[in-house]
Design an enzyme around this catalytic site. Sequence first.
Site, mmCIF file in Angstrom:
data_model
loop_
_atom_site.group_PDB
_atom_site.id
_atom_site.type_symbol
_atom_site.label_atom_id
_atom_site.label_comp_id
_atom_site.label_asym_id
_atom_site.label_seq_id
_atom_site.Cartn_x
_atom_site.Cartn_y
_atom_site.Cartn_z
ATOM 1 C CD GLN A 10 2.764 4.337 -2.925
ATOM 2 O OE1 GLN A 10 1.869 3.681 -3.358
ATOM 3 N NE2 GLN A 10 4.310 4.070 -2.564
ATOM 4 C CB SER A 91 -2.661 5.004 -8.814
ATOM 5 O OG SER A 91 -2.103 3.767 -8.331
ATOM 6 C CG LEU A 92 -3.720 4.861 -2.563
ATOM 7 C CD1 LEU A 92 -4.163 3.640 -1.758
ATOM 8 C CD2 LEU A 92 -2.683 5.806 -1.652
ATOM 9 N NE ARG A 116 -3.940 -0.704 -5.533
ATOM 10 C CZ ARG A 116 -3.271 0.577 -5.906
ATOM 11 N NH1 ARG A 116 -2.654 1.065 -5.038
ATOM 12 N NH2 ARG A 116 -3.268 0.878 -7.026
ATOM 13 C CG HIS A 197 -0.644 1.394 -12.297
ATOM 14 N ND1 HIS A 197 -1.819 0.981 -11.860
ATOM 15 C CD2 HIS A 197 -0.463 2.407 -11.407
ATOM 16 C CE1 HIS A 197 -2.279 1.598 -10.929
ATOM 17 N NE2 HIS A 197 -1.519 2.455 -10.670
ATOM 18 C CD GLN A 246 -5.973 1.096 -9.624
ATOM 19 O OE1 GLN A 246 -5.248 0.260 -8.861
ATOM 20 N NE2 GLN A 246 -6.516 2.147 -9.279
#
Length: 305
Positions: A10, A91-92, A116, A197, A246
């Site tokens: 992102q 991440s994503l 998510r 996170h 995560q």
Amino acid sequence: MGLAFVFPGQGSQYAGMGKDFFENFPTAKEIFDRANETLQFDLTRLIFEGGEELNKTVNTQPAILTVSYAIYSVLKELYPELKPQFVAGHSLGEYSALLFAEVLDFEDALRLVRYRAEYMQSAVPEGKGGMAAVIGIPPEEVAKLCEEVEGLVEPVNFNSPIQTVVAGEAEAVKKLVRLAKSRKIKAIPLKVSVPSHSSLMREAAEKFKEKLQEVTFKNATTPVVQNYDAKPHTEAEEIKENLYLQLFNPVRWVESVKFMTSQGVDTFIEIGPKNVLSKLIAQTVEEVKTLNIEKVEDLEKLNGL
């Protein structure tokens, strides 16, 4: 040549990303169409027109996943001989890496990132969470800054040796930015309301864990270096557990990059919008080659690899 494919997360989104692949390759168009059908709305239009709707977390995450997967599918079609030792995503972006490694079906991955995003967005009320990038000092110094601030703010993205992102309660993040600037340290508030996170995401992670259990995970065909522990994984259950972890633990990108180079990777191909990861990798390790593939013309960079 030691090769790794990496996928952005992102923040890399922009209006029109992936459009030239959509217009030039039936394979890419089919993936955009599948995304529209799965999500039951016109994600393609949203991606191409952009605006505030694209920047909403619930739309950004499936949008970047779709674009990255469409580009990769074309790349695979044209350059089947390019086989990476490892894949990883920020991440994503880890979900794009899992699609490459055939751990998830595209439709399942799309639904998961949508859930998510929804859970992340709803875990902290609008305006109550925040993030900021601290630039120019090592991560351990960023951690010390966090400890000096009243309220919850934590290092959450170890992006490069000189870039660490913090997240937490909005007021605590603002205090940290002020403290950093008072010491002539560069700190930039990020335009997000979700403290990704951070430990504030634990509630979202518990909800998300239930959705993870509903989806079939397969063992990875290529080792996936995951954000949670910066180690390669191929076992389906381990990968699934790390996706849950995560959500409320830091992205260990520096360690992930250093691990891959320690295993002989000397060429990183970033697949998806922008070239954020290529820049971070260049800041982290010397004497490696980085290429980003986001436009059709970028495919020429792969000739001769």
